[in-house]
Design a protein around this motif. Structure first.
Motif, PDB file in Angstrom:
ATOM      1  N   PHE A   1      -6.065   2.553   4.696  1.00  0.00           N
ATOM      2  CA  PHE A   1      -5.959   1.453   3.750  1.00  0.00           C
ATOM      3  C   PHE A   1      -4.972   0.419   4.275  1.00  0.00           C
ATOM      4  O   PHE A   1      -3.857   0.733   4.643  1.00  0.00           O
ATOM      5  CB  PHE A   1      -5.496   1.981   2.391  1.00  0.00           C
ATOM      6  CG  PHE A   1      -5.626   0.982   1.275  1.00  0.00           C
ATOM      7  CD1 PHE A   1      -6.849   0.785   0.655  1.00  0.00           C
ATOM      8  CD2 PHE A   1      -4.532   0.249   0.861  1.00  0.00           C
ATOM      9  CE1 PHE A   1      -6.973  -0.131  -0.374  1.00  0.00           C
ATOM     10  CE2 PHE A   1      -4.652  -0.666  -0.161  1.00  0.00           C
ATOM     11  CZ  PHE A   1      -5.880  -0.860  -0.783  1.00  0.00           C
ATOM     12  N   GLY A   2      -5.373  -0.848   4.309  1.00  0.00           N
ATOM     13  CA  GLY A   2      -4.501  -1.928   4.721  1.00  0.00           C
ATOM     14  C   GLY A   2      -4.783  -2.378   6.143  1.00  0.00           C
ATOM     15  O   GLY A   2      -5.760  -1.977   6.780  1.00  0.00           O
TER      16      GLY A   2
ATOM     17  N   ALA B   1      -0.520  -1.380   4.145  1.00  0.00           N
ATOM     18  CA  ALA B   1      -0.846  -2.485   3.240  1.00  0.00           C
ATOM     19  C   ALA B   1       0.370  -3.379   3.053  1.00  0.00           C
ATOM     20  O   ALA B   1       1.507  -2.913   3.034  1.00  0.00           O
ATOM     21  CB  ALA B   1      -1.303  -1.943   1.895  1.00  0.00           C
ATOM     22  N   ARG B   2       0.112  -4.675   2.924  1.00  0.00           N
ATOM     23  CA  ARG B   2       1.208  -5.603   2.639  1.00  0.00           C
ATOM     24  C   ARG B   2       1.659  -5.475   1.186  1.00  0.00           C
ATOM     25  O   ARG B   2       2.804  -5.737   0.853  1.00  0.00           O
ATOM     26  CB  ARG B   2       0.742  -7.031   2.912  1.00  0.00           C
ATOM     27  CG  ARG B   2       0.581  -7.344   4.385  1.00  0.00           C
ATOM     28  CD  ARG B   2      -0.094  -8.672   4.624  1.00  0.00           C
ATOM     29  NE  ARG B   2      -1.522  -8.596   4.355  1.00  0.00           N
ATOM     30  CZ  ARG B   2      -2.367  -9.580   4.593  1.00  0.00           C
ATOM     31  NH1 ARG B   2      -1.922 -10.732   5.053  1.00  0.00           N
ATOM     32  NH2 ARG B   2      -3.647  -9.444   4.353  1.00  0.00           N
TER      33      ARG B   2
ATOM     34  N   PHE C   1       0.021  -4.116  -3.120  1.00  0.00           N
ATOM     35  CA  PHE C   1      -1.064  -3.589  -3.946  1.00  0.00           C
ATOM     36  C   PHE C   1      -1.137  -4.373  -5.252  1.00  0.00           C
ATOM     37  O   PHE C   1      -0.152  -4.967  -5.706  1.00  0.00           O
ATOM     38  CB  PHE C   1      -0.815  -2.112  -4.281  1.00  0.00           C
ATOM     39  CG  PHE C   1      -0.756  -1.221  -3.084  1.00  0.00           C
ATOM     40  CD1 PHE C   1      -1.919  -0.764  -2.463  1.00  0.00           C
ATOM     41  CD2 PHE C   1       0.456  -0.819  -2.556  1.00  0.00           C
ATOM     42  CE1 PHE C   1      -1.864   0.064  -1.375  1.00  0.00           C
ATOM     43  CE2 PHE C   1       0.520   0.016  -1.460  1.00  0.00           C
ATOM     44  CZ  PHE C   1      -0.644   0.458  -0.864  1.00  0.00           C
TER      45      PHE C   1
ATOM     46  N   HIS D   1       1.235  -6.174  -9.644  1.00  0.00           N
ATOM     47  CA  HIS D   1       1.161  -6.139  -8.179  1.00  0.00           C
ATOM     48  C   HIS D   1       2.545  -5.765  -7.652  1.00  0.00           C
ATOM     49  O   HIS D   1       3.564  -5.859  -8.341  1.00  0.00           O
ATOM     50  CB  HIS D   1       0.720  -7.491  -7.617  1.00  0.00           C
ATOM     51  CG  HIS D   1       1.769  -8.553  -7.699  1.00  0.00           C
ATOM     52  ND1 HIS D   1       2.586  -8.862  -6.641  1.00  0.00           N
ATOM     53  CD2 HIS D   1       2.136  -9.377  -8.728  1.00  0.00           C
ATOM     54  CE1 HIS D   1       3.413  -9.829  -7.021  1.00  0.00           C
ATOM     55  NE2 HIS D   1       3.146 -10.159  -8.273  1.00  0.00           N
TER      56      HIS D   1
ATOM     57  N   CYS E   1       4.791  -5.995  -3.691  1.00  0.00           N
ATOM     58  CA  CYS E   1       4.857  -6.384  -2.284  1.00  0.00           C
ATOM     59  C   CYS E   1       6.088  -5.740  -1.649  1.00  0.00           C
ATOM     60  O   CYS E   1       6.952  -5.203  -2.337  1.00  0.00           O
ATOM     61  CB  CYS E   1       4.971  -7.902  -2.122  1.00  0.00           C
ATOM     62  SG  CYS E   1       3.564  -8.844  -2.770  1.00  0.00           S
TER      63      CYS E   1
ATOM     64  N   GLU F   1      -5.710  -3.868  -2.208  1.00  0.00           N
ATOM     65  CA  GLU F   1      -4.628  -4.503  -1.452  1.00  0.00           C
ATOM     66  C   GLU F   1      -4.393  -5.910  -1.960  1.00  0.00           C
ATOM     67  O   GLU F   1      -5.341  -6.663  -2.204  1.00  0.00           O
ATOM     68  CB  GLU F   1      -4.963  -4.542   0.047  1.00  0.00           C
ATOM     69  CG  GLU F   1      -3.813  -5.103   0.887  1.00  0.00           C
ATOM     70  CD  GLU F   1      -4.119  -5.154   2.362  1.00  0.00           C
ATOM     71  OE1 GLU F   1      -3.196  -5.467   3.140  1.00  0.00           O
ATOM     72  OE2 GLU F   1      -5.266  -4.892   2.750  1.00  0.00           O
ATOM     73  N   ASP F   2      -3.129  -6.267  -2.095  1.00  0.00           N
ATOM     74  CA  ASP F   2      -2.756  -7.609  -2.508  1.00  0.00           C
ATOM     75  C   ASP F   2      -2.527  -8.441  -1.248  1.00  0.00           C
ATOM     76  O   ASP F   2      -1.451  -8.431  -0.661  1.00  0.00           O
ATOM     77  CB  ASP F   2      -1.489  -7.575  -3.361  1.00  0.00           C
ATOM     78  CG  ASP F   2      -1.207  -8.923  -4.009  1.00  0.00           C
ATOM     79  OD1 ASP F   2      -1.812  -9.920  -3.585  1.00  0.00           O
ATOM     80  OD2 ASP F   2      -0.376  -8.972  -4.930  1.00  0.00           O
ATOM     81  N   THR F   3      -3.546  -9.164  -0.815  1.00  0.00           N
ATOM     82  CA  THR F   3      -3.463  -9.916   0.441  1.00  0.00           C
ATOM     83  C   THR F   3      -2.619 -11.182   0.310  1.00  0.00           C
ATOM     84  O   THR F   3      -2.365 -11.858   1.308  1.00  0.00           O
ATOM     85  CB  THR F   3      -4.862 -10.302   0.915  1.00  0.00           C
ATOM     86  OG1 THR F   3      -5.537 -11.018  -0.132  1.00  0.00           O
ATOM     87  CG2 THR F   3      -5.679  -9.058   1.265  1.00  0.00           C
TER      88      THR F   3
END
Length: 833
Positions: free
Chosen positions: A392-393, A439-440, A442, A474, A476, A550-552
């Motif tokens: 993931f990510g 991941a950066r 979520f 979210h 980060c 994922e919170d891009t």
């Protein structure tokens, strides 16, 4: 015989014909003979030049050994066989415990052939540990540099003084290195790497100075520290057969022992520096596993090499078979040598360069004590981590180097060498590459649910009250699993009292609402909320599971880019730099270090397809991958090696520092700039005259001017370095600023260089006219600047030490990042067209 007093003054004695002929042979001249003639003292500069040239021109270990024997005879330094036979008897002034064995001399010859060197930082550490502490503090590389250069200048001023030969020989050797330097000039400390003979000359000079005239710590007797503590001492001492002959050692470094107020606490440690390399010359440490190994975070199966265990193996071997005897002489008493072949029981210390492998998994050793086994091999085992949420990510990567350092002297209890084995290490290096998903951040979409209760206090039909809970959020950060969540949360109730808010903290009781928030392993990952509201329905806790994506929108704070992606926007190209005596290249994102060829001061051609670099016998050109090496500028004159190559914008000429044109018969003591075509035809561009030298040319992108540095001697070791520009036709010179290492921006509008700012060497840029000065760095000592192809960044070297290496910084002074911990003289490749 010839005799010199301890102050180095010449005394006239009758010189037999054989001795006079020997001196004349070494000096390359002739001398009249006669039983009663008083000879003129030979020029020690000529002697030193001849000796250095003979050593550096030798093409075999045997030839270098014979040349080294000649050096020891000239210096009256004692050389013995292991059984005490004097191959070189030595002079009267040479302390009895300070000598070399013939096998040490052979090892030195082998090390010279390999191009081994030691830095001033390493040598300063050795002398500091020996108690050479000016004012009670550690000796710095800069102070050591000053002592070295001051000694050479003093010797050059008295070229016929016998004591001048040691520093002058050290100078001549430096001028013949692959990356040459001249100790009569203001050479920076990071360029002063000493080869094994130079190190021996300096350390032995310190030892003799300490024994004969230095300030030794009260309570320590000099003789007990330097004489062989054995009944065999008289046999091994190798008394000089020519008792009237004195030595040249012990005068160069009285400055460091006396004038700096230093006390030599342990002369034995200095002796350790002389004899410590004995075993090192015969020990070989190699990598017994691939030079690059790759793995991926587990579990196995979800990516290539996922979960693969890496094994880094170092093998320690003895190359030479020594006779079966006990070495009894001097500082080598009790020193043991292993049999030829693999060496068991050697502790291997694993040093990590440029990144930490432990951050990505678990490290163990085979054997468990981290020593070599019966096969001479020690293994470091790396087991990668497992991913928290598999696959993931973004896919990230990390790279680094493992150096397996062998404590070969300690394995045999050898006191001589125990310190030197770390200052001049024997090691093998291997690279590693670890990939992982990360991941950066979520997030999860808004989710709502409700709970009810029946109560006569409710104002609705049937007395039913409803509470509705709405959630979204979210997170980060570098580790989003551990970060606090942010987002929208609310509790909407139709009971009297209206609504309230929930705090985003797990396990908090808020107005009768108790909830917990937990991660659920994926893939895909989930967040599980559990609510318990006393008196509401259902009475047992309510659980809601929310899918997480994922919170891009989060920034990438992981410190590593996606695998294969550049870190510098539009940077491109490779960066060439020097490590030791070799040219390396590295990607502009700090990855994929690769050694190309032997040499120094690399310079990329304008089209990025070729590299120019210097060796002691000239300037060479090779393809970008290091193949097709050929010499384009011959520089066999040891007095004036060609160095600091710089390409013209059309790629047809190279500017460099070398010998200026002078009238026939003159022999200049300075360097000027020259311009040569690729067929080796050159012409002089500048001639600064004494006491100055022109160096470090940099051709402007349009080809209209060449920037360069004029280094003018002021007093002692003080030089005034200024940046000038000149047209390639060689007309009027124009001074731009004080500084060194000029480099043009790709558009030719600005010039970067290194200048003194608040007593520190900083990276500075100005316009081509020397205006609009901008200081980009703050703190540390910088050397050698180069621009990125897009003009947005610069790379520079920082002097060796804890923060040494190659760095990149933006033209606005932001985004400082170290690319590699070891290296100097970086140049950034233009992208091939």
């Amino acid at each position: 015989m010839n005799r010199f007093n301890t102050g180095g003054q010449w005394r006239a004695f009758i010189v037999p014909t054989a001795a006079a002929a020997a001196i004349a042979l070494v000096a390359g001249g002739s001398i009249a003979t006669g039983a009663t003639q008083k000879p003129k003292p030979p020029s020690q500069a000529a002697v030193a030049q001849k000796l250095a040239s003979t050593i550096m021109k030798a093409r075999t270990a045997g030839a270098r050994y014979k040349a080294l024997l000649s050096v020891m005879r000239t210096l009256h330094a004692r050389v013995l066989t292991p059984k005490g036979k004097a191959l070189v008897p030595g002079g009267r002034g040479f302390p009895r415990g300070l000598y070399l064995f013939d096998f040490e001399l052979r090892g030195m010859a082998a090390a010279l052939g390999r191009g081994d060197t030691v830095s001033l930082s390493e040598l300063a550490t050795l002398l500091t540990d020996a108690g050479v502490k000016p004012g009670g503090r550690d000796l710095s590389p800069e102070e050591l540099r000053q002592v070295l250069l001051a000694g050479v200048r003093k010797a050059a001023a008295s070229p016929r003084a016998p004591s001048s030969v040691v520093p002058l020989l050290a100078r001549e050797l430096g001028r013949l290195h692959a990356s040459p330097y001249d100790m009569l000039r203001n050479v920076p400390a990071d360029s002063l790497r000493l080869d094994p003979l130079q190190s021996f000359l300096f350390v032995t000079d310190v030892a003799v100075a300490a024994v004969k005239g230095g300030k030794v710590q009260p309570g320590l007797r000099r003789p007990s520290l330097v004489h062989a503590p054995s009944a065999a001492a008289s046999r091994c001492a190798g008394e000089a057969s020519n008792a009237a002959e004195d030595i040249a050692f012990g005068k160069w470094t009285l400055t460091i022992v006396n004038k700096l107020g230093a006390q030599v606490k342990l002369v034995a440690i200095i002796i350790d520096a002389i004899h410590g390399p004995a075993l090192a010359f015969s020990v070989k440490v190699t990598a017994a596993s691939p030079q690059l190994q790759e793995t991926h975070y587990g579990p196995a199966g979800h990516a290539a090499n996922a979960g693969q265990v890496l094994r880094f193996r170092v093998k320690v071997e003895m190359l030479d078979a020594y006779p079966d005897f006990v070495i009894e002489c001097g500082a080598l008493i009790g020193m043991k040598f292993p049999k030829k072949g693999p060496i068991p029981g050697v502790s291997v210390f694993w040093e990590q360069a440029e990144a930490s492998l432990e951050k990505h998994g678990k490290i163990t050793h085979e054997p468990a004590d981290a020593k070599t086994g019966a096969d001479g091999i020690a293994t470091l085992v790396f087991t990668p981590k497992g991913e928290k949420i598999v696959g993931f990510g973004l896919e990230k990567d990390a790279r680094g180097v493992l150096n397996g350092l062998a404590a070969y002297q300690s394995a045999f209890g050898n006191v001589p060498g125990a310190l030197v084995q770390f200052l001049v290490p024997k090691y093998a290096g291997m690279a590693w590459h670890v990939l992982f998903h990360k991941a950066r951040g979520f997030k999860f979409p808004t989710v709502s649910f409700s709970s009810q209760r029946e109560d006569e206090s409710c104002n609705y039909v049937g007395g039913t009250c409803t509470i509705r809970i709405s959630l979204s959020g979210h997170t980060c950060g570098d580790d989003p699993y551990a970060q606090q969540w942010e987002g929208h949360q609310s509790v909407i109730s139709n009971e009297p009292g209206g609504s309230s808010e929930l705090d985003w903290v797990a396990d908090v009781d808020h107005d009768d609402v108790v909830y917990t928030m937990r991660w659920v392993p994926g893939p895909p990952p989930k967040i599980r909320f559990t609510f318990a509201i006393p008196g509401w329905s259902p009475t047992s806790p309510t659980t809601v599971t929310v899918d997480v994506v994922e919170d891009t929108s989060c920034p990438d704070n992981s410190g590593a880019g996606a695998a294969g992606s550049p870190v510098f926007p539009s940077g491109g190209g490779k960066i060439a730099f020097v490590r030791g005596n070799f040219v390396y290249v590295i990607d502009s994102n700090g990855r994929n270090v690769e050694r190309l060829t032997r040499g120094g001061n690399p310079a990329w051609s304008p089209d990025g397809t070729k590299l120019a670099f210097q060796r002691r016998d000239g300037i060479y050109v090779a393809a970008a991958d290091g193949t097709g090496v050929r010499r384009v500028i011959d520089s066999t004159d040891p007095e004036f090696p060609a160095y600091d190559p710089a390409w013209s914008p059309d790629g047809m000429r190279i500017a460099y520092a070398g010998r200026p044109d002078v009238p026939e018969g003159d022999y200049p003591a300075w360097t000027g700039l020259r311009v040569a075509t690729l067929d080796g035809k050159s012409r002089a561009l500048t001639d600064p005259g004494v006491p100055a030298g022109d160096l470090e040319p940099a051709w402007s992108p349009g080809g209209a001017t060449i920037a360069f540095v004029r280094s003018e001697f002021v007093v002692h070791d003080v030089y005034d370095n200024r940046v000038y520009v000149i047209r390639p036709a060689g007309k009027t010179e124009k001074r731009i600023a004080a500084g060194r290492s000029p480099a043009w921006s790709p558009d030719g509008r600005r010039l970067a260089f290194v200048a003194v700012v608040h007593r520190k060497l900083e990276v500075v840029t100005t316009t081509a006219a020397g205006k609009d000065r901008r200081v980009l760095t703050h703190g540390g000592e910088k050397v050698h600047v180069a621009w990125s192809p897009d003009g947005r960044s610069l790379v520079f070297s920082r002097k060796p030490g804890e923060q040494g290496g190659i760095y990149k910084i933006g033209v606005d002074g932001k985004g400082l990042r170290r690319l590699t911990a070891i290296g100097s003289a970086a140049d950034w490749q233009l992208l091939p067209k």
